[in-house]
Write an enzyme that holds these catalytic residues in place. Structure first.
Site, PDB file in Angstrom:
ATOM      1  N   ASP A 240     117.523 -50.091  -0.735  1.00 56.92           N
ATOM      2  CA  ASP A 240     117.038 -51.195   0.257  1.00 56.92           C
ATOM      3  C   ASP A 240     117.682 -51.156   1.654  1.00 56.92           C
ATOM      4  O   ASP A 240     116.985 -51.205   2.650  1.00 56.92           O
ATOM      5  CB  ASP A 240     117.175 -52.541  -0.553  1.00 56.92           C
TER       6      ASP A 240
ATOM      7  N   SER B  83     120.300 -57.559 -11.772  1.00 54.78           N
ATOM      8  CA  SER B  83     119.993 -57.755 -10.402  1.00 54.78           C
ATOM      9  C   SER B  83     118.276 -57.655 -10.300  1.00 54.78           C
ATOM     10  O   SER B  83     117.747 -56.638 -10.691  1.00 54.78           O
ATOM     11  CB  SER B  83     120.508 -56.485  -9.729  1.00 54.78           C
TER      12      SER B  83
ATOM     13  N   ARG C  59     110.027 -54.002   1.885  1.00 57.30           N
ATOM     14  CA  ARG C  59     111.108 -54.072   3.036  1.00 57.30           C
ATOM     15  C   ARG C  59     110.609 -53.790   4.251  1.00 57.30           C
ATOM     16  O   ARG C  59     111.014 -54.689   5.269  1.00 57.30           O
ATOM     17  CB  ARG C  59     112.037 -52.878   2.508  1.00 57.30           C
TER      18      ARG C  59
ATOM     19  N   ASP D 298     123.337 -61.778  -3.759  1.00 60.75           N
ATOM     20  CA  ASP D 298     124.056 -61.226  -2.530  1.00 60.75           C
ATOM     21  C   ASP D 298     123.612 -61.654  -1.206  1.00 60.75           C
ATOM     22  O   ASP D 298     124.538 -61.743  -0.409  1.00 60.75           O
ATOM     23  CB  ASP D 298     122.817 -59.634  -2.373  1.00 60.75           C
TER      24      ASP D 298
HETATM   25  N1  ARG Z   1     114.906 -49.142  -7.722  1.00 59.53           N
HETATM   26  C1  ARG Z   1     113.716 -49.800  -7.066  1.00 59.53           C
HETATM   27  C2  ARG Z   1     113.549 -49.473  -5.663  1.00 59.53           C
HETATM   28  O1  ARG Z   1     114.444 -48.876  -5.027  1.00 59.53           O
HETATM   29  C3  ARG Z   1     113.934 -51.294  -7.192  1.00 59.53           C
HETATM   30  C4  ARG Z   1     115.267 -51.766  -6.289  1.00 59.53           C
HETATM   31  C5  ARG Z   1     115.497 -53.244  -6.713  1.00 59.53           C
HETATM   32  N2  ARG Z   1     116.256 -53.721  -5.671  1.00 59.53           N
HETATM   33  C6  ARG Z   1     117.193 -55.041  -5.996  1.00 59.53           C
HETATM   34  N3  ARG Z   1     117.913 -55.265  -5.135  1.00 59.53           N
HETATM   35  N4  ARG Z   1     117.477 -55.042  -7.266  1.00 59.53           N
HETATM   36  O2  ARG Z   1     112.822 -49.991  -5.017  1.00 59.53           O
END
Ligand code: ARG
Length: 396
Positions: A122, A171, A93, A14
């Site tokens: 995110d 991912s 984050r 990404d």
């Molecule tokens: N579902 C989790 C969260 O919202 C993990 C997200 C993982 N992020 C990613 N870019 N693969 O915190």
């Protein structure tokens, strides 16, 4: 002069695609990689940023800050979103955003950028944290371009961007508090993730049980076995519990944006530390404190998950949590075996557990005669309601 965009950069699919998109939109890109314990080769990430044409690259080691400012508060809050997810990604984050803002003011940036899609949490976490600290516009090429993963892979191929084998399949997001595995064949919610999806946990575990002894002082883990210091403790437990098969979570998660997703995590240290901490709290808190703490913890996890880390409510909750950690001191022994974790024993100088009162053996200090009256009064309204119901006089 072209505007400079400060981009949170992991070197993954990404964020690599994002560099090129920003450049195509006429921007200069400054990349920021924040080390929150994701491991890997930071020199290679820096080289990739340069190869992609980033004007400057910053690598910031924020592991200690991550542990002290985010992970330890999460342990004190027994933070598990929907009772399962230890929030590794969510907690990192706001810290990454804070580092981006520092770099942005240093380089005089005209925009802030991240590689999040419009489907996940995110983007919300980054957007809220960045907005709380700056009025600069936010650019999110994957979200803005409505790109899906296939289109990104295609774009990467066209632009000669190297993509790791694992990124073609899933991912991944990881840091010292956990590893999230999403997408690919595990989007089928009924399909078991293959053992090869896991890197931290050996899914079948070891033949024999192993024990981990964790000592807390005022809610903070200060020792695990012979290892001291929170960061080293986390690394130690990730390795030890991971070998024992402990720390895999597979659940259906409600994202902030409304989507339900199938999420798979590896978080051995988080699993152990939260299990042990919550158990110790129950030994030293009154039943009233324990019940109320559950409500506070749930709210805390919800704020952290949904990107509202900056909301004043989180600070308010932290103040309560901090106060009630005063006597969360003691030692918990965990038994780790073939993927299961169980508290095998606990002790505390502040324990409210009174063997004298609880014992079924001889010499109890508890006066049983008092209990008969208590039971009658305690159930008075409930038994009265049932009686009325039987007579057909109450609708309950
Ligand atoms: N579902 C989790 C969260 O919202 C993990 C997200 C993982 N992020 C990613 N870019 N693969 O915190």
């Amino acid at each position: 002069m072209a505007d400079t965009a400060v981009l949170a950069f992991s070197g993954g699919l990404d964020t690599s695609v994002a560099v090129r998109y920003l450049q195509e939109a006429g921007m200069d890109v400054v990349t920021v990689t924040v080390d929150v314990g994701q491991g890997g080769d930071f020199a290679a990430v820096a080289a990739k940023a340069r190869r992609l044409g980033a004007r400057r690259h910053y690598n910031i080691d924020a592991r200690r800050e991550f542990v002290s400012g985010y992970v330890i508060p999460a342990i004190k809050a027994n933070a598990l979103y929907q009772k399962k997810y230890s929030l590794a990604t969510a907690l990192a984050r706001p810290l990454i955003a804070e580092k981006m803002l520092k770099v942005a003011s240093r380089v005089g940036a005209g925009a802030l950028a991240h590689g999040c899609s419009g489907k996940g949490n995110d983007q919300v976490r980054f957007d809220v944290a960045l907005r709380a600290g700056s009025d600069l516009p936010i650019v999110a090429p994957i979200r803005d371009g409505n790109l899906d993963r296939e289109e990104e892979l295609e774009f990467a191929k066209k632009h000669g961007i190297h993509v790791e084998k694992v990124a073609k399949k899933y991912s991944i997001d990881e840091n010292l508090w956990g590893r999230a595995i999403e997408g690919g064949d595990i989007e089928d919610a009924y399909k078991e993730p293959p053992d090869s999806a896991f890197e931290w946990v050996r899914p079948s575990g070891q033949e024999r049980p192993v024990y981990a002894e964790i000592e807390f002082r005022r809610g903070v883990p200060v020792r695990a076995d012979s290892v001291r210091g929170a960061l080293a403790i986390i690394e130690h437990l990730n390795a030890k519990a991971g070998r024992a098969g402990v720390g895999i979570t597979d659940h259906i998660e409600d994202r902030t944006v409304g989507i339900k997703s199938r999420e798979v995590y590896e978080a051995p240290a988080a699993t152990c530390l939260i299990e042990a901490h919550a158990d110790l709290e129950k030994m030293v808190h009154t039943s009233h404190q324990t019940r109320f703490k559950g409500v506070v913890d749930e709210q805390w996890a919800h704020l952290a998950y949904t990107g509202l880390w900056q909301d004043p409510l989180r600070r308010d909750l932290d103040a309560y949590i901090e106060r009630c950690q005063q006597n969360v001191t003691g030692t918990v022994r965990l038994r780790l075996h073939r993927g299961s974790v169980r508290v095998a024993g606990r002790r505390s100088p502040s324990s409210l557990y009174d063997v004298g009162a609880a014992t079924y053996g001889a010499g109890s200090t508890f006066e049983q005669g008092l209990a008969a009256g208590f039971a009658e009064l305690w159930g008075m309204q409930s038994t009265e309601a049932v009686k009325l119901q039987k007579k057909g006089r109450a609708g309950t």
